[in-house]
Design an enzyme around this catalytic site. Sequence first.
Site, PDB file in Angstrom:
ATOM      1  CB  SER A 147      -0.962  -0.042   1.194  1.00 55.98           C
ATOM      2  OG  SER A 147      -2.004   0.876   1.038  1.00 55.98           O
ATOM      3  CD  GLU A 236      -5.960  -4.074  -4.124  1.00 58.17           C
ATOM      4  OE1 GLU A 236      -5.493  -2.985  -3.734  1.00 58.17           O
ATOM      5  OE2 GLU A 236      -5.286  -5.102  -4.210  1.00 58.17           O
ATOM      6  CG  HIS A 261      -5.575  -2.415  -0.122  1.00 65.18           C
ATOM      7  ND1 HIS A 261      -4.873  -1.987  -1.237  1.00 65.18           N
ATOM      8  CD2 HIS A 261      -5.001  -1.781   0.929  1.00 65.18           C
ATOM      9  CE1 HIS A 261      -3.942  -1.136  -0.868  1.00 65.18           C
ATOM     10  NE2 HIS A 261      -3.988  -1.001   0.444  1.00 65.18           N
TER      11      HIS A 261
END
Length: 293
Positions: A147, A236, A261
């Site tokens: 991320s 996502e 995610h």
Amino acid sequence: MSEIHHPSTAADRAALKAMRANLAATPVVPTREWFDELLEQVPPADGMVYSEAQVGGVPGVWCTPVSQQTADTMLYLHGGVFVFGSAHAYRKLAGQIAVRSGVRAFVADYRRAPEHPFPAALDDARAAYRGLTAQFGAGHLAIVGDSAGGGLALSLLREEPGARCGVLLSPWTDLALTGGTIESKADDDPLLSRAGLDAGARQYLGDHDRRDPRASPLYASARKAPPIQVHVGTAEVLLDDSLRLRNQDRVEVHTWEGMTHVFPSNVGFFEAAGAALDLIAKFLRTELAPVGE
């Protein structure tokens, strides 16, 4: 370079349905404590030793397989929109990668926003990387991140010389939020939203240019980089942050049907999580192998 698509399994489709129902029934307001508790649910890998330390002046956690026999090391940069996440909370996920690959991991506790805005996180990531380079040599290093940490990892891979390879899990590479899937996947993503990402970007960057390549490595000029493996789910809003990397030299993007995610953190729940972790481990072992092997 390429895109490899992985279809979903019947077991994962059932698990996704259950996960979505649970999330819908128990909405939460994210806090740092909640986020860390979520990561604590990652199963610990067998044969791991965890220890707190500092590298390059940056605190963090070492995740060392008891079977470690080489100097091979990964710098792990955690996610959390630059606001959440900690090395302690991420030790189990990093440990899952470490034990599968036989490569020790240092999870860096980089400074977080809003207390420490841009470029504090990148500065700490760079300091930790240079500290590991001084200790082990860049030829033994990989950079891994998820991320927001995936964006930091990509920035280092583009800017800092010497790392042998990199792995990005659902990386956030465009803080300007221009990817088409920000909108097209909005109803499909149970975890992230434009509003949440925008809030994180504002806390991290303030009024700074969101297309600054140091914050959004998607906009960095093309430079020679080591091999990079990317893993992202098709459910996502950040899917395009990965797909827009696939035409870059030495980048291999793995898309996983229906996955959410940073799905590898759901090891033991999704079959795809274990499969992705095994591919990551194989990639790290191959790229970190001594030249000639």
